[in-house]
Motif scaffolding. Structure first.
Motif, PDB file in Angstrom:
ATOM      1  N   LEU A 156       0.827  -1.206   0.000  1.00 24.77           N
ATOM      2  CA  LEU A 156       0.000   0.000   0.000  1.00 24.77           C
ATOM      3  C   LEU A 156       0.863   1.259   0.000  1.00 24.77           C
ATOM      4  CD1 LEU A 156      -2.979  -0.727   2.440  1.00 24.77           C
ATOM      5  CD2 LEU A 156      -3.059  -0.449  -0.043  1.00 24.77           C
ATOM      6  N   ARG A 157       1.958   1.223   0.733  1.00 26.97           N
ATOM      7  CA  ARG A 157       2.811   2.403   0.864  1.00 26.97           C
ATOM      8  C   ARG A 157       3.686   2.618  -0.367  1.00 26.97           C
ATOM      9  NH1 ARG A 157       5.436   2.624   6.833  1.00 26.97           N
ATOM     10  NH2 ARG A 157       5.926   4.714   6.061  1.00 26.97           N
ATOM     11  N   THR A 158       4.090   1.534  -1.022  1.00 21.86           N
ATOM     12  CA  THR A 158       5.005   1.654  -2.164  1.00 21.86           C
ATOM     13  C   THR A 158       4.290   1.645  -3.505  1.00 21.86           C
ATOM     14  OG1 THR A 158       5.334  -0.750  -2.277  1.00 21.86           O
ATOM     15  CG2 THR A 158       6.857   0.514  -0.875  1.00 21.86           C
ATOM     16  N   GLY A 159       3.117   1.040  -3.555  1.00 21.99           N
ATOM     17  CA  GLY A 159       2.412   0.934  -4.828  1.00 21.99           C
ATOM     18  C   GLY A 159       3.081  -0.010  -5.801  1.00 21.99           C
ATOM     19  N   ALA A 160       3.908  -0.939  -5.286  1.00 21.13           N
ATOM     20  CA  ALA A 160       4.653  -1.847  -6.154  1.00 21.13           C
ATOM     21  C   ALA A 160       3.758  -2.866  -6.839  1.00 21.13           C
ATOM     22  CB  ALA A 160       5.729  -2.573  -5.347  1.00 21.13           C
ATOM     23  N   MET A 161       2.612  -3.155  -6.248  1.00 15.07           N
ATOM     24  CA  MET A 161       1.632  -4.046  -6.851  1.00 15.07           C
ATOM     25  C   MET A 161       0.250  -3.417  -6.689  1.00 15.07           C
ATOM     26  SD  MET A 161       3.041  -7.814  -5.630  1.00 15.07           S
ATOM     27  CE  MET A 161       1.841  -8.696  -6.655  1.00 15.07           C
ATOM     28  N   ALA A 162      -0.734  -4.008  -7.332  1.00 12.56           N
ATOM     29  CA  ALA A 162      -2.092  -3.468  -7.287  1.00 12.56           C
ATOM     30  C   ALA A 162      -2.608  -3.407  -5.846  1.00 12.56           C
ATOM     31  CB  ALA A 162      -3.024  -4.333  -8.137  1.00 12.56           C
ATOM     32  N   ARG A 163      -3.419  -2.405  -5.569  1.00 11.47           N
ATOM     33  CA  ARG A 163      -3.989  -2.255  -4.228  1.00 11.47           C
ATOM     34  C   ARG A 163      -4.870  -3.445  -3.854  1.00 11.47           C
ATOM     35  NH1 ARG A 163      -3.739   2.493  -1.482  1.00 11.47           N
ATOM     36  NH2 ARG A 163      -2.654   4.218  -2.515  1.00 11.47           N
TER      37      ARG A 163
ATOM     38  N   ILE B  95      -2.944 -16.585  -5.602  1.00 14.23           N
ATOM     39  CA  ILE B  95      -3.277 -16.701  -7.025  1.00 14.23           C
ATOM     40  C   ILE B  95      -2.928 -15.399  -7.750  1.00 14.23           C
ATOM     41  CG2 ILE B  95      -5.184 -16.907  -8.677  1.00 14.23           C
ATOM     42  CD1 ILE B  95      -6.506 -18.850  -6.713  1.00 14.23           C
ATOM     43  N   ALA B  96      -3.249 -14.265  -7.137  1.00 12.79           N
ATOM     44  CA  ALA B  96      -2.929 -12.970  -7.747  1.00 12.79           C
ATOM     45  C   ALA B  96      -1.419 -12.793  -7.906  1.00 12.79           C
ATOM     46  CB  ALA B  96      -3.511 -11.841  -6.900  1.00 12.79           C
ATOM     47  N   VAL B  97      -0.677 -13.178  -6.893  1.00 12.28           N
ATOM     48  CA  VAL B  97       0.786 -13.087  -6.958  1.00 12.28           C
ATOM     49  C   VAL B  97       1.327 -14.026  -8.027  1.00 12.28           C
ATOM     50  CG1 VAL B  97       2.906 -13.706  -5.724  1.00 12.28           C
ATOM     51  CG2 VAL B  97       1.188 -12.278  -4.617  1.00 12.28           C
ATOM     52  N   GLY B  98       0.793 -15.231  -8.090  1.00 12.53           N
ATOM     53  CA  GLY B  98       1.239 -16.186  -9.104  1.00 12.53           C
ATOM     54  C   GLY B  98       1.015 -15.663 -10.506  1.00 12.53           C
ATOM     55  N   ARG B  99      -0.133 -15.057 -10.750  1.00 13.01           N
ATOM     56  CA  ARG B  99      -0.416 -14.487 -12.071  1.00 13.01           C
ATOM     57  C   ARG B  99       0.542 -13.338 -12.376  1.00 13.01           C
ATOM     58  NH1 ARG B  99      -6.505 -12.894 -12.627  1.00 13.01           N
ATOM     59  NH2 ARG B  99      -5.738 -12.423 -14.737  1.00 13.01           N
ATOM     60  N   TRP B 100       0.830 -12.524 -11.356  1.00 18.06           N
ATOM     61  CA  TRP B 100       1.756 -11.411 -11.536  1.00 18.06           C
ATOM     62  C   TRP B 100       3.158 -11.917 -11.883  1.00 18.06           C
ATOM     63  CZ3 TRP B 100       6.050  -9.330  -8.869  1.00 18.06           C
ATOM     64  CH2 TRP B 100       6.354  -7.993  -9.177  1.00 18.06           C
TER      65      TRP B 100
END
Length: 225
Positions: free
Chosen positions: A155-162, A204-209
């Motif tokens: 959330l603080r870095t915005g490195a991945m989707a919220r 699952i979201a991380v795996g897709r990313w």
């Protein structure tokens, strides 16, 4: 303290090549889906008042169940390990600690399920309970705290989707309140499913990313290296 330039610092000589990171992402997705099927199946049996056969230690169903969970958590561990490699350029102490805890938790779960799968076959029944304690330590402590820290960092870095950050943040509170709230509402049999849903969705979201990101951002390993 916080920053991410979108470029992994994994070098060309790293073991985590783009292909391996992509495969780890696939393993994480498969592991999460297997966990979802297992928990859903167990929940369905409990709703029908049926005691799952895998609760009988030493039965064929027990070995199948524990063996499948071992493979599932091994896949998810690979996903967390690959995620740490992929995000090595993220300058966040929260991320470093959180992702390390999550990877350690998944590793403990993997080891624990391997132990409880193997030891009954060799007659070492006294090791089953310690094995389950290792699983509990990995799931209830390392993963819940680790994913929460990861969510805050994202959330603080915005490195991945919220949305991914939100799923990670939900793991800890869901784990803490699902039991008491579920019992109070009389939905005890579905507590396990509710508890795992945010974690499964996050993995699952991380795996897709991981499957779509590394090829564009991480250089392939040099065959001559």
């Amino acid at each position: 303290m916080f920053g991410y330039n979108g470029q992994s610092l994994v070098s060309s000589s790293s073991r985590w090549t783009p292909r391996r990171i992509g495969m780890a992402g696939l393993a994480a997705i498969a592991g999460a889906l297997v966990l979802l099927v297992h928990v859903t199946y167990g929940t369905a049996l409990q709703l029908q008042g049926v005691v799952p056969g895998y609760e009988t230690i030493g039965s064929s169903a027990y070995y199948l169940s524990e063996g499948v969970l071992f493979l599932a958590w091994a896949g998810m561990f690979l996903g967390f390990a690959a995620l740490r490699a992929r995000m090595v350029g993220l300058e966040s102490r929260l991320w470093d600690v959180g992702s390390a805890l999550a990877a350690i938790g998944a590793a403990l779960a993997t080891i624990g399920f391997f132990v409880v799968t193997v030891v009954p076959a060799i007659g070492a029944m006294g090791i089953v309970d310690p094995g389950n304690m290792v699983i509990g330590l990995g799931l209830m402590v390392a993963i819940t705290i680790g994913t929460f820290l990861m969510g805050v960092s994202l959330l603080r870095t915005g490195a991945m989707a919220r949305s991914v950050a939100a799923l990670f943040l939900l793991v800890l509170p869901t784990t803490l309140v699902a039991g008491p709230v579920g019992e109070a509402l009389g939905v005890g049999p579905v507590i396990g499913l509710i508890t795992f849903l945010p974690f499964i969705a996050a993995v699952i979201a991380v795996g897709r990313w991981l499957r779509r990101e590394p090829r564009a951002t991480i250089p392939d390993a040099d065959p001559s290296a």
